[in-house]
Design an enzyme around this catalytic site. Structure first.
Site, PDB file in Angstrom:
ATOM      1  N   HIS A  82       0.831  -1.208   0.000  1.00  4.80           N
ATOM      2  CA  HIS A  82       0.000   0.000   0.000  1.00  4.80           C
ATOM      3  C   HIS A  82       0.870   1.265   0.000  1.00  4.80           C
ATOM      4  O   HIS A  82       0.591   2.234  -0.719  1.00  4.80           O
ATOM      5  CB  HIS A  82      -0.913  -0.017   1.224  1.00  4.80           C
TER       6      HIS A  82
ATOM      7  N   GLU B 139      -1.660  -5.295  -3.491  1.00  4.81           N
ATOM      8  CA  GLU B 139      -2.463  -4.855  -2.349  1.00  4.81           C
ATOM      9  C   GLU B 139      -3.843  -5.510  -2.380  1.00  4.81           C
ATOM     10  O   GLU B 139      -4.346  -5.983  -1.348  1.00  4.81           O
ATOM     11  CB  GLU B 139      -2.587  -3.340  -2.382  1.00  4.81           C
TER      12      GLU B 139
ATOM     13  N   ASN C  55      27.582 -23.071  -3.860  1.00  9.59           N
ATOM     14  CA  ASN C  55      28.354 -24.311  -3.827  1.00  9.59           C
ATOM     15  C   ASN C  55      27.854 -25.248  -2.737  1.00  9.59           C
ATOM     16  O   ASN C  55      27.792 -26.463  -2.922  1.00  9.59           O
ATOM     17  CB  ASN C  55      29.835 -24.003  -3.602  1.00  9.59           C
TER      18      ASN C  55
END
Length: 695
Positions: free
Chosen positions: A46, A68, A420
């Site tokens: 908002h 929203e 990794n």
């Protein structure tokens, strides 16, 4: 048009709200019923919608408007969170970041129509159910101001007439008091957002202060309006407190005395336009109360100003060293008397103050590593999902602070290590269950302090690194022959993974790994900022990478040495030890000089010859400094050891540019310039693995 300062504040707030949404979605994926998180995301979306709309960024406003709408339905129980929905929301979050880059000029124009359509499908494709009200919970979350402490605005006959007409049409009238945060930096924008929100559900017929002052941000802790609407008071308050930087909202029904006749008034919108400017400015109950509140505790400062301050502190550190040197010379010449003691006292006090100032400026340049660590939960989530692995990502020590320049450098190395760990380290769920482990792997990212360094740990409970597999791959990839690799210790073999081009992948190259560039990049980047990386692993139990980094890059401790009349500095983080040897202890392997230090063969470099020093001494007993960088070491011959000293690193400048063997310069206490040796480059060119000379 908005100023650069206002755009900067908007970008800062946007980044903050994007991070709120990102963190919230990660939690929501695991706990889809967490109303607190749902409300946080709703408020963040908002706020972005309102701010971006005001700034004129319509694509951003449209995207966050759909987000929203979706979260409004979620928080009212009309829609349930699903994994598909979370994936689309993450896609929307990526679009938001791209739109932010578009605003800052760091990225191309972004088309959001496809992601907006996906969100709209979730919004429109659901069965409407009875909404579950959460307004009461939201109201309890923000402390209210007691009615007795607030002075409400008065209404005139004109407003009274309009209110009575509205009541006849079924409208409700409220006095609305809105309080904003004390450190709100764009009060005019907040007032605009509040007006825009209220005008979506009704009409404002009066404000205090007047509308013109509110548009310019000329109000104190808050302001009041009279609102005519068909919504109830709880709904009005709920809308207001979802606006960013609104600390409280109080709604008071406006009840007029009953009259037998009602006067026809003008249209509501016309009254709103004409009545507001006529209102006199009054001081409400919060006017006096505000002066008792604490002042703002934070302020935004341009990083360039901090850099300039750090440079000035560096000059002070240099002058402090020079003053200490002067005091020593003065005392040696004139002995101990009142004048000498006064100079010594001044020198000590200046040294203490300069040290404290240096520490405070360094702290001002520090940032919590949370700024960096917050990037990784989303990356871990996406990577694990792509590889069909289950991972519990644990982050510790977010509050640990580090120089912002260091944070900028270590981002990529950490990405490589974490990827990794997910790709190479943690096994598939079925493999973990077969090995007697839980199906969910644990990946730890931790930051902590250790003396004058910060230590960052990346640890997984995966399968560990198979040393024999490393030996085999090193031979297959022609990094070393079979006889030589067999002589290496397990610790030395593990260092092979840091070599450029080395990879343990047996299958095809993927977008995550297999090219053999990741670990080389990690070590190179970390060593460039005088850091170190260590590897510990146990087959079947997991792997741990430990990164040690300096807290700052501007001021370091160094070992000072001399070559002829010139002083050189070795960064202390690269100095392993110092020795004194005789000519008889020097051996030769081919055309190279070497020495043996505790059964380790090290190449010997005469720094005087490297730097073409014509007046360097050739004594029978020589001082040797053992320097190390990564898995390589070299012994360097110098004339004298002067001791440790704190130095301020200065660039060699554009005129000199990059000089082989040198990384910078510093100013000594006597005003002379000492050159800082590029240990990393020196060791890379002259050093060798500890056993490379073994036969």
């Amino acid at each position: 048009m908005f100023s650069d300062i206002e755009i900067g504040v908007f970008i800062d707030e946007l980044e903050e709200k994007i991070q709120v949404i990102n963190d919230g979605l990660l939690v929501l994926e695991k706990d889809d019923g967490n109303q607190e998180i749902i409300q946080e995301i709703f408020r963040a979306a908002h706020t972005i919608k309102g701010s971006s709309g005001i700034m004129g960024y319509q694509n951003m406003a449209s995207l966050t408007h759909e987000m929203e709408n979706l979260f409004d339905k979620i928080r009212h129980g009309e829609i349930h969170v699903t994994s598909a929905m979370v994936n689309v929301l993450f896609e929307a979050l990526d679009a938001l970041k791209a739109l932010k880059d578009e605003v800052t000029g760091d990225g191309p124009a972004m088309d959001t129509s496809s992601v907006v359509a996906k969100i709209r499908e979730f919004v429109e494709g659901t069965i409407q159910e009875t909404a579950v009200a959460v307004e009461q919970q939201e109201a309890e979350a923000v402390p209210s101001v007691a009615i007795s402490e607030r002075s409400w605005m008065e209404i005139s006959e004109v407003e009274e007439t309009v209110i009575r007409e509205a009541e006849l049409r079924g409208f409700q009238s409220y006095r609305v008091a809105v309080d904003v945060d004390r450190d709100c930096q764009m009060k005019n924008v907040r007032a605009f957002l509040i007006f825009e929100t209220l005008q979506q559900i009704g009409e404002i017929i009066k404000s205090d202060p007047v509308a013109e002052d509110l548009q310019e941000g000329k109000y104190g802790a808050g302001f009041q309006v009279i609102l005519i609407t068909k919504e109830d008071a709880d709904r009005v308050k709920n809308l207001l407190i979802t606006i960013s930087e609104v600390s409280d909202a109080e709604i008071q029904p406006l009840v007029l005395q009953t009259q037998e006749t009602f006067v026809e008034g003008p249209k509501l919108k016309a009254v709103q336009q004409n009545a507001a400017p006529q209102v006199k400015e009054t001081t409400n109950g919060n006017g006096n109360h505000e002066s008792d509140k604490k002042a703002v505790k934070t302020v935004r400062v341009d990083v360039n100003k901090l850099d300039n301050l750090m440079n000035l502190v560096g000059e002070l550190v240099i002058d402090r060293t020079r003053l200490n040197r002067f005091a020593e010379i003065f005392e040696s010449k004139f002995g101990s008397d009142d004048l000498v003691e006064s100079i010594s006292e001044i020198s000590n006090h200046l040294g203490q103050v300069t040290g404290d100032l240096q520490e405070q400026i360094m702290k001002a340049r520090m940032l919590p590593v949370a700024q960096l660590f917050n990037r990784f939960p989303r990356m871990v989530r996406d990577t694990a999902q792509k590889l069909n692995k289950e991972i519990d990502f644990v982050v510790e020590g977010k509050e640990t602070e580090l120089d912002r320049n260091v944070i900028e450098v270590i981002g990529d190395p950490l990405i490589h290590l974490i990827r990794n760990a997910i790709d190479h380290g943690i096994e598939m769920p079925q493999e973990r269950l077969a090995a007697g482990k839980p199906s969910t792997g644990t990946l730890l990212l931790k930051a902590s302090y250790a003396e004058s360094h910060i230590v960052i740990t990346v640890k997984d409970d995966g399968k560990g690194i198979d040393v024999e597999h490393i030996r085999k791959k090193a031979v297959e990839m022609d990094f070393i022959d079979r006889e030589a690799v067999e002589r290496l210790s397990d610790r030395d073999v593990l260092q092979m993974i840091f070599k450029a081009g080395f990879s343990t992948k047996n299958d095809a190259v993927s977008d995550l790994s297999g090219r053999g560039v990741g670990m080389d990049v990690v070590r190179t980047a970390i060593e460039q900022i005088n850091g170190t990386v260590e590897l510990d692993t146990k087959l079947g139990e997991g792997t741990r990478f430990t990164i040690r980094l300096p807290l700052t890059l501007a001021i370091i401790r160094a070992l000072m040495v001399t070559l002829g009349k010139q002083v050189y500095a070795f960064p202390l983080t690269n100095v392993s030890e110092t020795l004194r040897i005789s000519q008889e202890e020097i051996r030769r392997v081919g055309n190279n000089e070497v020495i043996v230090v505790r059964d380790k063969i090290l190449p010997l470099a005469r720094l005087g010859r490297l730097f073409n020093c014509s007046d360097c001494a050739e004594d029978a007993k020589m001082f040797v400094v053992i320097l190390g960088s990564g898995d390589k070491q070299v012994a360097v011959v110098v004339d004298k050891l002067l001791g440790e000293q704190e130095i301020v690193i200065k660039s060699l400048g554009d005129y000199l540019g990059q000089l082989a063997g040198l990384s910078g310069a510093c100013i000594l206490g006597d005003g002379k310039v000492a050159l800082i040796v590029d240990v990393r480059g020196l060791v890379k060119n002259l050093g060798t693995e500890e056993t490379a000379y073994a036969s």
